[in-house]
Each structure stands twice: as structure tokens, then as C-alpha cells.
Motif scaffolding. Structure first.
Motif, mmCIF file in Angstrom:
data_model
loop_
_atom_site.group_PDB
_atom_site.id
_atom_site.type_symbol
_atom_site.label_atom_id
_atom_site.label_comp_id
_atom_site.label_asym_id
_atom_site.label_seq_id
_atom_site.Cartn_x
_atom_site.Cartn_y
_atom_site.Cartn_z
ATOM 1 N N GLY A 54 3.045 21.305 -6.570
ATOM 2 C CA GLY A 54 1.954 22.039 -6.223
ATOM 3 C C GLY A 54 1.168 22.696 -7.176
ATOM 4 O O GLY A 54 1.592 23.123 -8.094
ATOM 5 N N CYS A 55 -0.259 22.428 -6.756
ATOM 6 C CA CYS A 55 -0.991 23.034 -7.926
ATOM 7 C C CYS A 55 -2.253 23.803 -7.148
ATOM 8 O O CYS A 55 -2.531 23.372 -6.000
ATOM 9 N N ASP A 56 -3.009 24.730 -7.789
ATOM 10 C CA ASP A 56 -4.118 25.543 -7.626
ATOM 11 C C ASP A 56 -5.352 24.523 -7.476
ATOM 12 O O ASP A 56 -6.164 24.355 -8.357
ATOM 13 N N ALA B 61 4.722 23.271 2.442
ATOM 14 C CA ALA B 61 3.543 22.748 1.504
ATOM 15 C C ALA B 61 4.101 21.385 0.922
ATOM 16 O O ALA B 61 3.077 20.727 0.373
ATOM 17 N N ARG C 274 7.622 26.577 0.042
ATOM 18 C CA ARG C 274 7.668 24.803 -0.536
ATOM 19 C C ARG C 274 7.761 23.684 0.582
ATOM 20 O O ARG C 274 7.003 23.088 0.597
ATOM 21 N N PHE D 290 5.685 24.778 -7.951
ATOM 22 C CA PHE D 290 4.635 25.073 -7.966
ATOM 23 C C PHE D 290 4.013 25.242 -9.405
ATOM 24 O O PHE D 290 4.749 25.868 -10.414
ATOM 25 N N VAL E 61 6.130 20.513 -1.227
ATOM 26 C CA VAL E 61 6.375 20.487 -2.602
ATOM 27 C C VAL E 61 7.755 21.008 -2.942
ATOM 28 O O VAL E 61 8.392 21.694 -2.382
ATOM 29 N N LEU F 7 -2.384 29.108 -0.926
ATOM 30 C CA LEU F 7 -0.986 29.348 -0.434
ATOM 31 C C LEU F 7 -0.516 30.925 -1.213
ATOM 32 O O LEU F 7 -0.108 31.732 -0.524
ATOM 33 N N ARG G 46 7.493 16.378 -6.641
ATOM 34 C CA ARG G 46 6.167 16.749 -5.827
ATOM 35 C C ARG G 46 5.842 18.200 -6.458
ATOM 36 O O ARG G 46 6.546 19.180 -6.059
ATOM 37 N N THR H 118 -2.135 23.037 -3.518
ATOM 38 C CA THR H 118 -1.631 23.895 -2.434
ATOM 39 C C THR H 118 -2.599 25.203 -2.511
ATOM 40 O O THR H 118 -2.339 26.567 -2.470
ATOM 41 N N THR H 119 -3.842 24.623 -2.488
ATOM 42 C CA THR H 119 -5.086 25.993 -2.286
ATOM 43 C C THR H 119 -4.745 27.048 -1.277
ATOM 44 O O THR H 119 -4.401 26.473 -0.173
ATOM 45 N N ILE I 272 0.109 17.949 -5.691
ATOM 46 C CA ILE I 272 -0.528 18.162 -4.410
ATOM 47 C C ILE I 272 -1.002 19.738 -4.393
ATOM 48 O O ILE I 272 -0.573 20.517 -4.761
#
Ligand code: ZN
Ligand code: ZN
Length: 358
Positions: free
Chosen positions: A94-96, A16, A13, A21, A18, A123, A92, A120-121, A118
């Protein structure tokens, strides 16, 4: 096992940037939760692991993902997500990034005004690079199903059989032996069509003297196999033997090169040097292989410019080829598991002599 994967992701996290997720990509969702339904999303945050899905999948989600709190989100998934984010003080998220559609992104942005989205491609995919023993078992089974199918369909490689018939029978055999589906559109390319690296099966009928490239795979418990064999219909011509033996040598050299600590590009060179050395470099226009698992094509790619260092537990294909436009082509592909001292070849279908397949 799934909890370990979640823990590993949560440990990323801060890197990244974030706090939580939001996982929507089906392969990543399955990898982290075991949920095999086709609709739903995961929210992983310090307050827990949530699986949001609709009415159709509630029971299934409860059974497949006991580590998750299943949230019924039949009416509006975004509203449920917004409530969970607020409850868990997530700002914050994280997304695909390579999966979330632009429209969904706009909807989220519109509704979640106090949350920064944000990308997080890659990860979760980083974790997926290394296969655990359960994953390797599934890939092994997918490979075994394709081996069995090939054995069964081999007698059809004779004059008069349409390419599509071979493809259909390969697919039927894999499914009837336990595959959940086929890994991709089956490639059966004969005669001059075998020079097309991705020639999906057509209605062309096999003729005496044709090279036939068959590239196919099974899906088992979400995991893929990928195998290519090239055969000749009846007697091979000298040029066919020549390119077959060059591709075979290239493939064996590349397999020999695969080991923990070796760069992906070095495996590619091992194959490419053989083919280039014999004067066919310009006819080998793709990489030597690719990772596979929940996706048919994953990292690491085995190609010229990829510096990724292979490590034990990675699973890759090794598949050099030579394609002579207007004449025909040869590709040979196996699946291997990287180990500390080399690799283990999972594919069992014979490949040592073109005649064996004819
Ligand atoms: Zn393939
Ligand atoms: Zn492949």
C-alpha cells in the motif's frame, strides 16, 4: 502512543488488500514515526517497522523514532526497499496514492516487478481524524500562540498601517513566542478586500471605516492553529455591525451544534440557516469549517453534503462568513475539540463585539 497508531494501521491491512504499507507523505510519516526530517519513507510490514532515510537524517531518525529500524538509504532508497520487501515476502504494497509522484510510481513499478502497488489514500488520515491527548495539547499550544500574537498586534489596527505590516507582526509574534512556523500565508484583507475570503496581505493601508479580516495560524510540534477575527478601523457603520452580528450568531449556533454523534452537515446548516435567514445566503460561499491537525485542512469538512458523524477527539474549525463584493466581509473562526457532550473552544481571543477589536 506511536506503537498504538502503527498497530491500528496494521489492523487495516486486510480491508485495504495489502500486506505492508509504504508511507511517504510527510504528515503520515511523522504521525506514525515521530520522524520530522524532510526526506525518508516508512515500510510497515509483519517483519517490522523500517525507516529509510539518507545520511543527513540518520542520527535524527534514531533519536526521534526509537521504535523503527533505521535503514541508511543514501544511494538508492528503492534498492533498499526492494531488498526489504523481498526479505519480508511482501507482494501487495500500500502506498500514499495522493502523495507519491507519477515519476516515483513508475520507478517503483519498474524495479519492484513482483510487487503490486495499491493506493491506500486516506487510510492513515482516517486514524488522524481522532486526536489523542498529546495531539490536542500541541493544537492547544498552537492556538495559544495565535491568541498571544493577536493581542500583541491589535494596536496596529488603525489608519495608515499596511496590511502586510499586520501580517508580518502577527507572524513575528507567533515565531518569537515559540511557533515553529506559520500555518499558512497570513490573510489580512481590509476595506473592499475583506470581501475576498482568502485575500493574502497586500500593501494596502488601512483606512478609517474599513473592515479588516485577519486569518492566521501557528505551527507547534507539527500541529496547526487557525483563527480569524474581523475588526473595524475606528467606528463601525450600521451595515458592518449588522453583518458582524449575523456572522457571530451563525458562528455561535454552529459551535453549539458541534457534539459527538452530530453530522458535519448539521453543523454547517446551523450556521448557514442563520445567514440565509437574514438574506445573506448567497454571500456565504464556503463550508462552515474543517478538521485540522498535522495538516491545516483535514477531514472532517463541515459542509452541506458531508455526512461524516462527528466524534469525540476530532478537532475542527468553525468559520462562517459574509462577503459583500466591493464593500467588505466578515469571518469569525475558532478551533474546537469535539467532546461527548458538545465541544471545547480552544480559541480565547474575544469576538463578542466588533468594537472590542476596533
Ligand atoms: Zn483560517
Ligand atoms: Zn480555517
Amino acid at each position: 502512543m506511536l506503537q498504538t497508531r502503527i498497530d491500528k494501521l496494521m489492523a487495516l491491512r486486510s480491508r485495504a488488500g495489502v500486506e505492508a504499507f509504504y508511507v511517504t507523505k510527510p504528515e503520515n510519516r511523522f504521525y506514525l514515526s515521530g520522524f520530522s526530517g524532510t526526506a525518508g519513507a516508512l515500510l510497515l510490514c509483519s517483519g517490522g517497522a523500517f525507516l529509510l532515510t539518507d545520511f543527513r537524517y540518520l542520527e535524527q531518525a534514531g533519536q526521534e523514532s526509537p521504535h523503527f529500524k533505521v535503514i541508511a538509504a543514501t544511494e538508492s532508497l528503492i534498492e533498499k526497499l526492494a531488498a526489504l520487501l523481498k526479505e519480508n515476502k511482501v507482494t501487495r504494497l500500500g502506498c500514499d496514492g495522493d502523495h507519491l509522484s507519477y515519476n516515483d510510481f513508475l520507478k517503483l513499478k519498474d524495479r519492484l516487478v513482483s510487487v503490486e502497488l495499491i493506493g491506500t489514500t486516506g487510510l492513515v488520515e482516517e486514524l488522524r481524524l481522532y486526536k489523542d491527548s498529546a495531539e490536542i495539547k500541541n493544537i492547544e499550544e498552537a492556538v495559544r500562540l495565535s491568541d498571544l500574537a493577536f493581542e500583541q498586534v491589535r494596536p496596529l489596527i488603525k489608519p495608515g498601517t499596511p496590511e502586510r505590516e499586520i501580517a508580518l507582526q502577527l507572524e513575528f509574534a507567533m515565531r518569537s513566542k515559540g511557533a515553529a512556523g506559520v500555518a499558512f500565508d497570513t490573510i489580512v484583507a481590509s476595506g473592499p478586500r475583506s470581501a475576498l475570503p482568502h485575500g493574502v496581505a497586500s500593501s494596502r493601508r488601512l483606512k478609517k471605516g474599513d473592515l479588516v479580516t485577519m486569518d492566521f495560524g501557528a505551527v507547534y510540534c507539527g500541529y496547526h492553529s487557525d483563527i480569524t477575527r474581523t475588526a473595524v478601523v475606528e467606528e463601525p457603520a450600521p451595515w458592518q455591525r449588522d453583518i458582524y452580528s449575523i456572522v457571530l450568531e451563525a458562528q455561535l449556533k454552529a459551535i453549539e451544534a458541534v457534539s459527538h454523534g452530530v453530522k458535519a452537515s448539521a453543523v454547517d446548516s446551523a450556521a448557514r440557516d442563520v445567514i440565509t435567514g437574514m438574506g445573506y445566503g448567497e454571500y456565504f460561499g464556503h463550508g462552515t469549517g474543517h478538521g485540522l491537525g498535522l495538516d491545516i485542512h483535514e477531514n472532517p469538512r463541515l459542509s452541506k453534503k458531508v455526512d461524516t458523524v462527528l466524534q469525540a477527539g476530532m478537532v475542527v474549525t468553525v468559520e462562517p462568513g459574509i462577503y459583500l463584493p466591493g464593500r467588505g466581509g466578515v469571518r469569525i473562526e475558532d478551533v474546537v475539540v469535539v467532546s461527548d457532550s458538545g465541544c471545547r473552544v480552544l480559541t480565547r481571543t474575544p469576538k463578542m463585539r466588533l468594537e472590542i477589536l476596533s
